[in-house]
Design a protein around this motif. Structure first.
Motif: not given
Length: 750
Positions: A60-69
């Motif tokens: 979800g959004p947390t997993t997606l954002a963590t990769i980007g960040e």
């Protein structure tokens, strides 16, 4: 088939993460087969390696954002650990790509696999090179395919790849499968694409066919000579709706001709142009909800004033329900066809198509036996109302049936309906009401001849991504109020294809009076219909052999029940009860009597006669009634004034033995007790001890019991719990078969 590298991936997860304990899951089965369970485990492992504490199956959004960040992109320079890399390698293998040796190295083989993955996704130009980006990583950790599978269409795959490549950088657009099959995700991606091209900003575009999208599309008609992205989107919509066109950016004469064919098929004005109504039919199941329909369905009685309002609105065909399963329904008191209503419909030049629906709001209500009962019940109800031979009855599947539920539940149900209507002689045709996928699959299985499509439920899985069925008769598109004053009525507007035209004339309704003695001329037909049904659910005519053998044949049971017809008729009249309730319970129980039942009966006799053992009571006799139940039912009915007789004590051995012997050895007494058990059941079986808290009280016994009340009576006869529920469902078909012939007797006695 097991894959060695998928097996190694499963072993890696189990070995590294404590057989799943670290990830909050069970140990993976090491079978070498990709599944959602494996992908969920890899997703959790990825989250764990990134330091996310609330692990989830969802990428979800947390997993997606963590990769980007944390990393921006994933490649040999950013992958933080060998296990992190092994997770990516394992996921690649589970998707069918070469992940190297699951050795924790982002090597050339992994790079080539990632590049191939991006190419298959259609995002190779957007994401050149060999690094995984957050959105393509999300696409890696699921079961979506990026190559054609299961005879997927190459043209549909080209649309899917184009959408991914063109819009993947938009905030709310995620990689969709490129498997050559239309789906919910693909349909939603089309709406996102439309909204992006209309100029909607990220965060505004939402993939919903709302007012802004509708308004914008009205300004984007495409026609012969048009070129560019809007033609690409329109032709994509045609491709996804299985129209024979190419995916193109030029609106050619061929595309115009195919558009005309599509408009004709869905009953839109034939212009050959991609106008708003055509866009709407391509993008969402209900299409343009401002269009008119020539048909409607509803839950309100058609009076003369309402009939005139319907005609003024251009309505010709009216769908009405054969029954209402809810007794004294205060919310929908006119849901079922009302007395005199069909005559009013005919007198005003309208035509009626009947709909049969019970509760059926999930898959548990659909199975072969329930279909047999539904088919027989619908025939009885149609004849009661006066529908003539040749009428098509639409049987409802009014829930979001997933594809496996269609396979496991809905198709067997419609096979039961088909068998029931076949055994009736084929007087009535079968239609199916439901989402697009349900209608198509029931039709393809040969169980229906036309579809009534519940397209208003656009969010149903069975509508999202499926074309309008080829055999559609009615397409339900919008709820609308029409008329005024006494003519005001709320209806579901249905577009009509002309494949079904309902009925415009009717026989006189059948009378619903008390039952009469059985005419011997119909005994063979009743005998044969019952035998066919029982064979269809696994009961051999001769009782069968082996562990499931029964002691009585079908004919023995049938003849025993019918030998008591005079008494059964008198009892049904005395108690305002349908004979079929008595006949069904007795026949069903006698058909089930087996060696185990016989052995238990012997134990009861040994206890009372010889003082041997502890078994003091059992369900016994042809109607399988225990001494305890027989006492309580008789006592209750004596107290209510239904019968006279001796009051016994269900706690005393002598009284149990007295009643047990009557039930065991006297068939007429057993048959006389069956309706008393039903009457006891109506009043909640006081003193019966089940279920916890007791049974509810039903309406007093009457001839117009709804199907739900009949089901409750039959279920209560057996008891409560899952087995009683399942068996009552099977007995409903027996009830309808008996009722079919009992109603014939009533008409003959007229």
């Amino acid at each position: 088939m097991a894959d060695e590298m998928v097996l190694r991936a499963q072993q890696f997860v189990n070995t590294t993460y404590g057989n799943g304990a670290t990830l909050g899951i069970s140990k993976l089965e090491e079978n070498g087969q990709t599944s959602w369970t494996v992908m969920y485990a890899l997703t959790r492992a990825l989250q764990y390696e990134m330091g996310i504490t609330a692990l989830s199956d969802s990428f979800g959004p947390t997993t997606l954002a963590t990769i980007g960040e944390k990393y921006g992109k994933l490649d040999e320079t950013t992958v933080p650990s060998a296990n992190f890399c092994r997770i990516l390698q394992s996921a690649l293998y589970c998707k069918g790509y070469d992940g190297g040796d699951i050795d924790g190295k982002y090597n050339d083989r992994v790079k080539a696999a990632v590049a191939k993955l991006h190419q298959d996704m259609g995002v190779g130009s957007t994401y050149p090179g060999s690094a995984l980006w957050p959105k393509t990583a999300k696409g890696l950790f699921n079961m979506d395919a990026y190559v054609t599978v299961s005879n997927g269409s190459g043209t549909i795959r080209s649309v899917q790849q184009w959408l991914n490549g063109k819009y993947v950088l938009r905030k709310d657009y995620y990689v969709i499968p490129c498997d050559g099959h239309h789906s919910r995700d693909v349909a939603k991606s089309m709406l996102f694409a439309i909204q992006y091209e209309l100029g909607m900003a990220d965060g505004v575009a939402n993939g919903v066919f709302g007012p802004g999208t509708k308004s914008g599309l009205k300004d984007h008609t495409v026609a012969s000579g048009s070129t560019g992205v809007w033609v690409q989107l329109f032709s994509a919509g045609m491709v996804l709706n299985q129209r024979p066109v190419s995916f193109t950016s030029t609106f050619s004469s061929a595309l115009s001709g195919a558009t005309s064919d599509f408009q004709s098929f869905v009953k839109l004005p034939v212009t050959g142009k991609g106008d708003f109504s055509t866009w709407a039919s391509l993008l969402v199941s209900y299409g343009d909800q401002d269009r008119s329909g020539q048909a409607c369905d509803g839950v309100t009685k058609i009076t003369t004033a309402r009939a005139q309002a319907l005609k003024a609105a251009g309505i010709t065909y009216v769908g009405r329900y054969l029954t209402n399963p809810i007794p004294n329904d205060t919310q929908l008191p006119e849901k079922a066809i009302q007395p005199g209503e069909l005559k009013t419909i005919a007198d005003n030049g309208l035509r009626c198509f009947p709909i049969y629906q019970t509760f059926g709001r999930d898959a548990t209500g659909f199975n072969y036996a329930a279909g047999r009962a539904a088919g027989a019940a619908a025939v009885n109800a149609a004849l009661d109302h006066g529908f003539r031979s040749g009428t098509r009855i639409f049987f409802a599947v009014d829930f979001d049936a997933l594809d496996y539920q269609v396979t496991d539940s809905v198709l067997p149900h419609f096979k039961g309906i088909q068998d029931a209507l076949g055994d009736d002689g084929g007087r009535f045709e079968i239609g199916v009401y439901g989402p697009r996928n349900v209608c198509m699959r029931v039709s393809e299985a040969g169980h229906s001849t036309a579809s009534f499509v519940s397209d208003m439920s656009s969010g149903f899985s069975g509508n999202f991504g499926y074309p309008l069925p080829a055999d559609w008769a009615y397409d339900q598109v919008v709820t609308r109020s029409i008329g005024s004053g006494t003519g005001a009525i709320e209806i579901d507007v249905d577009v009509a294809s002309g494949r079904d035209t309902g009925q415009g004339s009717f026989d006189a309704p059948r009378t619903a009076g008390p039952d009469v003695r059985y005419d011997g001329g119909y005994l063979t037909a009743l005998h044969d219909d019952l035998g066919k049904y029982m064979r269809s659910i696994g009961f051999a005519d001769d009782g069968g052999t082996g562990a499931d053998a029964r002691l009585f044949t079908h004919t023995e049971c049938f003849e025993t029940i019918m030998a008591n017809d005079q008494q059964t008729t008198q009892l049904s009249n005395a108690y305002d009860m349908r004979k079929a309730l008595i006949q069904t319970s007795a026949y069903w129980e006698m058909r089930h009597y087996d060696l185990i039942d016989q052995g238990v009966d012997h134990q009861v006799a040994s206890y009372h006669l010889n003082g041997i053992g502890i078994v003091k009571d059992s369900s016994t006799g042809i109607a399988q009634i225990s001494g305890d139940v027989g006492i309580r039912a008789w006592n209750h009915c004596i107290d209510k004034g239904f019968v006279t007789g001796k009051v016994l004590d269900p706690t005393k051995d002598a009284d149990i033995w007295e009643r047990w012997q009557q039930l065991n050895g006297d068939n007429a007494f057993s048959m006389r007790t069956v309706p008393l058990v039903h009457l006891w059941g109506v009043d909640g079986k006081p003193g019966g001890g089940n279920p916890p808290g007791g049974e509810t009280t039903l309406r007093s016994m009457r001839l117009d019991y709804t199907e739900n009340e009949i089901f409750q009576i039959l279920r209560r006869y057996q008891g409560w719990g899952d087995q009683a529920e399942a068996d009552a469902g099977k007995r409903m078909a027996i009830y309808q078969i008996f009722e079919k012939y009992n109603s014939i007797m009533r008409q003959l006695a007229g």
